[in-house]
Design a protein around this motif. Structure first.
Motif, PDB file in Angstrom:
ATOM      1  N   VAL A 119       0.819  -1.216   0.000  1.00  0.00           N
ATOM      2  CA  VAL A 119       0.000   0.000   0.000  1.00  0.00           C
ATOM      3  C   VAL A 119       0.854   1.268   0.000  1.00  0.00           C
ATOM      4  O   VAL A 119       0.481   2.281  -0.584  1.00  0.00           O
ATOM      5  N   HIS A 120       1.998   1.213   0.644  1.00  0.00           N
ATOM      6  CA  HIS A 120       2.875   2.378   0.765  1.00  0.00           C
ATOM      7  C   HIS A 120       4.080   2.156  -0.154  1.00  0.00           C
ATOM      8  O   HIS A 120       5.190   1.863   0.284  1.00  0.00           O
ATOM      9  N   GLY A 121       3.854   2.311  -1.472  1.00  0.00           N
ATOM     10  CA  GLY A 121       4.877   1.980  -2.453  1.00  0.00           C
ATOM     11  C   GLY A 121       5.855   3.114  -2.686  1.00  0.00           C
ATOM     12  O   GLY A 121       6.009   3.591  -3.816  1.00  0.00           O
ATOM     13  N   VAL A 122       6.539   3.504  -1.643  1.00  0.00           N
ATOM     14  CA  VAL A 122       7.371   4.705  -1.701  1.00  0.00           C
ATOM     15  C   VAL A 122       8.676   4.479  -2.455  1.00  0.00           C
ATOM     16  O   VAL A 122       9.312   5.438  -2.893  1.00  0.00           O
ATOM     17  N   GLY A 123       9.065   3.213  -2.644  1.00  0.00           N
ATOM     18  CA  GLY A 123      10.297   2.955  -3.369  1.00  0.00           C
ATOM     19  C   GLY A 123      10.369   1.511  -3.801  1.00  0.00           C
ATOM     20  O   GLY A 123      10.231   0.611  -2.981  1.00  0.00           O
ATOM     21  N   GLY A 124      10.580   1.279  -5.093  1.00  0.00           N
ATOM     22  CA  GLY A 124      10.643  -0.088  -5.584  1.00  0.00           C
ATOM     23  C   GLY A 124      11.944  -0.780  -5.265  1.00  0.00           C
ATOM     24  O   GLY A 124      12.001  -1.999  -5.181  1.00  0.00           O
ATOM     25  N   SER A 125      13.009  -0.030  -5.069  1.00  0.00           N
ATOM     26  CA  SER A 125      14.327  -0.598  -4.834  1.00  0.00           C
ATOM     27  C   SER A 125      14.494  -1.019  -3.377  1.00  0.00           C
ATOM     28  O   SER A 125      14.133  -0.293  -2.455  1.00  0.00           O
ATOM     29  N   ASN A 126      15.116  -2.177  -3.183  1.00  0.00           N
ATOM     30  CA  ASN A 126      15.341  -2.656  -1.812  1.00  0.00           C
ATOM     31  C   ASN A 126      16.379  -1.838  -1.077  1.00  0.00           C
ATOM     32  O   ASN A 126      16.408  -1.860   0.154  1.00  0.00           O
ATOM     33  N   ASN A 127      17.240  -1.118  -1.811  1.00  0.00           N
ATOM     34  CA  ASN A 127      18.234  -0.303  -1.106  1.00  0.00           C
ATOM     35  C   ASN A 127      17.762   1.122  -0.885  1.00  0.00           C
ATOM     36  O   ASN A 127      18.499   1.956  -0.391  1.00  0.00           O
ATOM     37  N   GLY A 128      16.482   1.391  -1.238  1.00  0.00           N
ATOM     38  CA  GLY A 128      15.942   2.712  -0.979  1.00  0.00           C
ATOM     39  C   GLY A 128      14.741   2.719  -0.063  1.00  0.00           C
ATOM     40  O   GLY A 128      14.263   3.790   0.318  1.00  0.00           O
ATOM     41  N   TYR A 129      14.237   1.536   0.294  1.00  0.00           N
ATOM     42  CA  TYR A 129      13.013   1.441   1.091  1.00  0.00           C
ATOM     43  C   TYR A 129      13.108   0.191   1.946  1.00  0.00           C
ATOM     44  O   TYR A 129      13.222  -0.917   1.435  1.00  0.00           O
ATOM     45  N   TRP A 130      13.092   0.385   3.253  1.00  0.00           N
ATOM     46  CA  TRP A 130      13.235  -0.710   4.216  1.00  0.00           C
ATOM     47  C   TRP A 130      12.197  -0.505   5.318  1.00  0.00           C
ATOM     48  O   TRP A 130      12.492   0.091   6.350  1.00  0.00           O
ATOM     49  N   PRO A 131      10.959  -0.972   5.135  1.00  0.00           N
ATOM     50  CA  PRO A 131       9.907  -0.727   6.131  1.00  0.00           C
ATOM     51  C   PRO A 131      10.223  -1.252   7.527  1.00  0.00           C
ATOM     52  O   PRO A 131       9.724  -0.716   8.511  1.00  0.00           O
ATOM     53  N   GLU A 132      11.051  -2.267   7.599  1.00  0.00           N
ATOM     54  CA  GLU A 132      11.363  -2.881   8.884  1.00  0.00           C
ATOM     55  C   GLU A 132      12.130  -1.931   9.808  1.00  0.00           C
ATOM     56  O   GLU A 132      11.930  -1.922  11.024  1.00  0.00           O
ATOM     57  N   VAL A 133      13.032  -1.153   9.238  1.00  0.00           N
ATOM     58  CA  VAL A 133      13.753  -0.110   9.982  1.00  0.00           C
ATOM     59  C   VAL A 133      13.494   1.178   9.202  1.00  0.00           C
ATOM     60  O   VAL A 133      14.369   1.711   8.520  1.00  0.00           O
ATOM     61  N   TYR A 134      12.283   1.666   9.333  1.00  0.00           N
ATOM     62  CA  TYR A 134      11.726   2.652   8.417  1.00  0.00           C
ATOM     63  C   TYR A 134      12.400   4.009   8.530  1.00  0.00           C
ATOM     64  O   TYR A 134      12.474   4.600   9.602  1.00  0.00           O
ATOM     65  N   LEU A 135      12.911   4.486   7.400  1.00  0.00           N
ATOM     66  CA  LEU A 135      13.435   5.843   7.282  1.00  0.00           C
ATOM     67  C   LEU A 135      12.252   6.749   6.984  1.00  0.00           C
ATOM     68  O   LEU A 135      11.570   6.576   5.963  1.00  0.00           O
ATOM     69  N   ASN A 136      11.982   7.699   7.838  1.00  0.00           N
ATOM     70  CA  ASN A 136      10.712   8.415   7.804  1.00  0.00           C
ATOM     71  C   ASN A 136      10.495   9.196   6.517  1.00  0.00           C
ATOM     72  O   ASN A 136      11.336   9.975   6.079  1.00  0.00           O
ATOM     73  N   LEU A 137       9.334   8.974   5.919  1.00  0.00           N
ATOM     74  CA  LEU A 137       8.814   9.859   4.880  1.00  0.00           C
ATOM     75  C   LEU A 137       7.829  10.787   5.569  1.00  0.00           C
ATOM     76  O   LEU A 137       6.919  10.318   6.260  1.00  0.00           O
ATOM     77  N   PRO A 138       7.976  12.098   5.419  1.00  0.00           N
ATOM     78  CA  PRO A 138       7.126  13.013   6.184  1.00  0.00           C
ATOM     79  C   PRO A 138       5.686  13.029   5.684  1.00  0.00           C
ATOM     80  O   PRO A 138       5.402  12.797   4.513  1.00  0.00           O
ATOM     81  N   ILE A 139       4.798  13.344   6.620  1.00  0.00           N
ATOM     82  CA  ILE A 139       3.414  13.664   6.284  1.00  0.00           C
ATOM     83  C   ILE A 139       3.315  15.132   5.886  1.00  0.00           C
ATOM     84  O   ILE A 139       2.675  15.490   4.903  1.00  0.00           O
TER      85      ILE A 139
END
Length: 839
Positions: free
Chosen positions: A508-528
């Motif tokens: 649902v939160h497709g902020v990045g297709g690349s595994n080296n740019g998006y790691w939900p487990e240790v989430y780098l915050n995308l701001p609201i």
């Protein structure tokens, strides 16, 4: 046992019987009590075994147990099932007849050599391989893929390459006659050691019935971009590159006869520019073909075009394309109904020929099956589950694993490779000697290259449920009881729902297709907040780079946040699942997992290190669930505020965001002194670090929202906007699909109305081709039947069809049919093949 039959006397069958004898001995039971005999169906006609490779049956004949199969892998499955029962304390004398057959032909595990510092130890550790490969075989995998050179993306890594050990593999393994190509610092003894180890891994894989797939993901000898290679490759240049690789691949296959197949990354990130790539690859394929034995050539599907398919058309080679399942992440088991708009084809700009096919003209092949599933295709397709979503924490959901077992053969595909836990640890030169094990607390460490054993349960679920998605729960509960004792059921009931959260968030939160740019487990915050910049995510998501603007990875099934609010404001809400529904699902999963976790904590033997590892990870997953659920709600509120200037919505956003933030902040305390402070899976911002590192950016985002609230001038609450139609509790329709369609002829699809509140529906359909858009046609109501037709011009195609329905109810709500089930493990659309026989 028939000594003349290779099925029952070959090395895999012999190895499997050794495992059974060992299991019996460990229980103090003499082998042969009762005797176990191996046979083929022609020897035991009563077996009635289906003609499906790797099937097996267990029969009782007189006083013996008979394992019957047509092949050694089936024998292995049956014998190891008996060994597993013995290990669990069952008496084989009470065995009743049963049979199984595989649902998925290819069931693979991928392990990457990503760091000379962190991976050399396990690479050369024979004891590790003996235990690890045995567990894969017992879990019913049938393929092991050792990936070399996958950790770098030539031409895409901003900082070039440093740790290039085994990336361009040939000079790390041997000299190639006629060439003086060297990896500096790697002498003849080291080459021999590496090659001997590779031979050992291949042979031990084959002995256990695992096809051995060697991944040569890189063919660049110089990564450019001022890369300072630790092992510079010398003696090669553009004029000799292709011919050297042709000779190198032939020698590799000759020196390592147990290699069953090769995986290549054939687009520019594998080191060969897209423009005229077929010239280089034809040479490599000819080298593989020259060895004279059958080989599978697995081409990573991203950027593949007809020129490459023509280049691999050689008599000894069986090509297969391997597509990404959910971009470079772990998603839900179904295949995305559509790809993000960002992935559509684009014209090739001048000067971009190096990556023109991959990034532009055939961009839609990057993160899914693209247009490769024609019914008349000449090349098979399989999938690979990448490691972006979850690399570190325990995972184990039978429902999700069974869903993959049912859907990995989508469109006639062959199956799936699963990238294992800790994948890419130490990537991009971030590794350190002795740091493969992520634990720093002494009582939790797993020394001796045994860090993989923490994840035994996950391997077991993937393997057994890919083989048989309807397997009895006892299949995995034996292992849970032996590992967690009285807490086994509670661990299962906690881990299952909590393991479903991050795959759902990923979809649902497709902020990045690349595994080296998006790691939900240790989430780098995308701001609201729109006031906070997010340079990290700008490259792989559409603007604005905040939560509201993010597209789902499946924008046909799920709403993005701003998209949802715009539909609310325009009174044009469709049947797609909303971010608020997703938040509710996550909250339910958290509640179920938390309840079982409390019971596990009360009953588990917490003196056991594996119990402690599991309980810690479950605590983290609970907090991640609370964080993401709260953030979805806060982002919707903020988007409503931005649309309506309703200050109460901004207040509500803060009410949801603060507890979400607090849940995330609890994680660093839980893991204090447990995990490494810098969990290094690479050098990019979201490839390494720790949960504690992420908190300041969350706080900046919260502060920005609070500042907006202080400055806001109030308006009346947007009550009408907030009153969204309620989704019906059931779709209110039933559907029986046809067996197929005839190409070039209309196909009529109908719904039986079973709820009088249903007032209409729309049929949504497209070819099983992600490069094409969905079509819609209103359905006509006649009596209690809704119907619509797909016209013959559209069905005059070699692609299967896929379709779903959006169903309107009198109260204004809509439902998707078939939609997602409560466990999120099914396919929310129907796939329909043609009745036309392909030539």
């Amino acid at each position: 046992m028939n000594e003349q039959n290779p099925v029952t006397t070959g090395r895999t069958a012999t190895w499997a019987m050794e495992q059974l004898v060992r299991a019996l001995a460990e229980k103090g039971i003499a082998a042969g009590n009762p005797p176990v005999r191996l046979a083929t169906p022609d020897e035991v006609p009563a077996a009635d075994l289906p003609a499906v490779p790797e099937s097996y049956a267990i029969l009782r004949a007189a006083d013996e147990i008979v394992v019957v199969s047509n092949d050694e892998i089936g024998v292995r499955c049956g014998v190891l099932e008996l060994a597993d029962r013995v290990a669990a304390g069952q008496d084989l004398a009470g065995t009743t007849p049963f049979a199984e057959q595989p649902a998925v032909p290819v069931r693979g595990v991928v392990r990457s050599f990503s760091s000379v510092d962190e991976d050399t130890s396990w690479f050369h550790d024979k004891q590790f391989w003996t235990e690890y490969l045995t567990w894969l075989a017992a879990s019913r995998f049938n393929r092991f893929h050792l990936a070399l050179g996958m950790q770098y993306n030539y031409g895409a890594d901003r900082r070039g390459a440093t740790d290039n050990y085994l990336c361009f593999a040939y000079p790390f393994l041997f000299e190639v006659d006629g060439y003086d190509v060297q990896a500096e610092g790697v002498g003849a003894d080291e080459q021999k050691r590496n090659l001997d180890t590779l031979r050992f891994i291949a042979a031990e894989s084959k002995r256990r019935g695992l096809k051995f797939q060697l991944g040569l993901w890189n063919h660049a000898y110089d990564y450019g971009r001022d890369s300072v290679h630790r092992y510079p490759i010398t003696g090669i240049g553009p004029d000799t590159h292709a011919e050297y690789c042709k000779a190198g691949i032939a020698k590799l296959l000759t020196e390592c006869p147990d290699i069953d197949g090769l995986t290549f990354r054939v687009h520019y990130e594998g080191g060969i520019p897209d423009h005229q790539h077929e010239i280089f690859w034809r040479a490599v394929f000819e080298g593989a073909n020259s060895v004279g034995r059958p080989l599978e050539i697995d081409m990573h599907a991203k950027g593949v075009d007809q020129a490459l398919l023509d280049a691999v058309d050689l008599p000894n080679l069986s090509p297969v394309l391997s597509a990404k399942y959910w971009a470079e992440h772990v998603g839900l088991p179904y295949h995305q109904a559509s790809i993000r708009a960002k992935e559509t084809a684009k014209p090739i700009p001048a000067g971009h020929e190096m990556k023109g096919i991959t990034e532009f003209s055939r961009r839609f092949t990057r993160y899914g099956y693209g247009d490769f599933l024609r019914e008349d295709r000449s090349v098979d397709l399989m999938f690979r589950v990448w490691p972006g979503t979850q690399k570190l924490l325990a995972w184990g959901d039978p429902a999700i694993a069974a869903g993959y077992g049912r859907l990995s053969t989508f469109g006639g595909s062959r199956g799936v490779d699963v990238c294992e836990p800790l994948y890419f640890k130490g990537r991009h030169g971030s590794g350190e000697v002795g740091m493969r094990d992520p634990y720093v607390r002494e009582d939790l460490k797993l020394p001796g290259n045994r860090e993989w054993t923490k994840y035994r349960y996950g391997y077991l679920l993937w393997g057994r449920l890919l083989y048989n998605p309807d397997a009895e729960p006892e299949t995995w509960r034996r292992h849970l009881r032996s590992t967690y004792g009285e807490a086994a059921a509670h661990v299962e009931n906690a881990l299952s729902p909590l393991s479903r959260i991050l795959p759902l968030v990923t979809v649902v939160h497709g902020v990045g297709g690349s595994n080296n740019g998006y790691w939900p487990e240790v989430y780098l915050n995308l701001p609201i907040s729109s006031r906070v910049e997010s340079p990290h995510y700008k490259g792989d998501t559409d603007p604005p780079a905040n939560w509201g603007g993010v597209s789902p990875f499946d924008p046909t099934t799920f709403y993005g946040i701003d998209e949802y609010v715009a539909a609310l404001a325009g009174r044009k809400l469709s049947a797609k699942y909303t971010p608020l529904e997703v938040a509710s699902w996550i909250e339910r999963l958290v509640a179920d997992g938390q309840e079982a976790l409390v019971r596990a904590q009360a009953t588990a033997d917490q003196s056991d290190p594996q119990v402690r590892r599991m309980l810690i990870d479950l605590e983290i997953l609970v907090r991640l669930g609370r964080f993401f659920a709260g953030k979805f709600r806060a982002a919707v509120d903020y988007s409503i505020y931005r649309t309506t200037e309703d200050v109460s919505s901004l207040e509500s956003a803060l009410r949801h965001y603060r507890p979400a933030r607090n849940a995330y902040v609890e994680i660093p305390a839980i893991v204090d002194g447990v995990y490494q402070q810098d969990l290094r899976f690479g050098i990019e911002a979201s490839e390494h670090g720790h949960w504690a590192d992420r908190v300041p950016e969350i706080d900046v985002d919260l502060a920005a929202l609070a500042a907006e609230l202080q400055e806001a001038s109030g308006t009346e609450p947007a009550a009408a906007l907030l009153a969204a139609p309620v989704r019906p509790s059931t779709p209110g329709v039933e559907h029986t699909g046809p067996d197929g369609f005839e190409r070039g002829k209309p196909v009529t699809l109908s719904l039986d109305v079973v709820d009088p509140d249903v007032i209409g529906a729309t049929l949504h359909y497209r070819h099983v081709d992600q490069s094409k858009p969905w079509q819609q046609v209103p359905m006509e109501l006649s009596g209690q039947t809704l119907s619509a037709a797909i016209d013959g011009d559209y069905t005059a195609s070699t692609y299967p069809l896929m379709y779903f329905f959006s169903v309107r109810h009198r109260a204004g709500g809509q439902a998707l049919y078939p939609g997602l089930a409560a466990d999120l493990s099914n396919q929310p659309y129907v796939v329909l093949g043609s009745t036309t026989v392909s030539g």
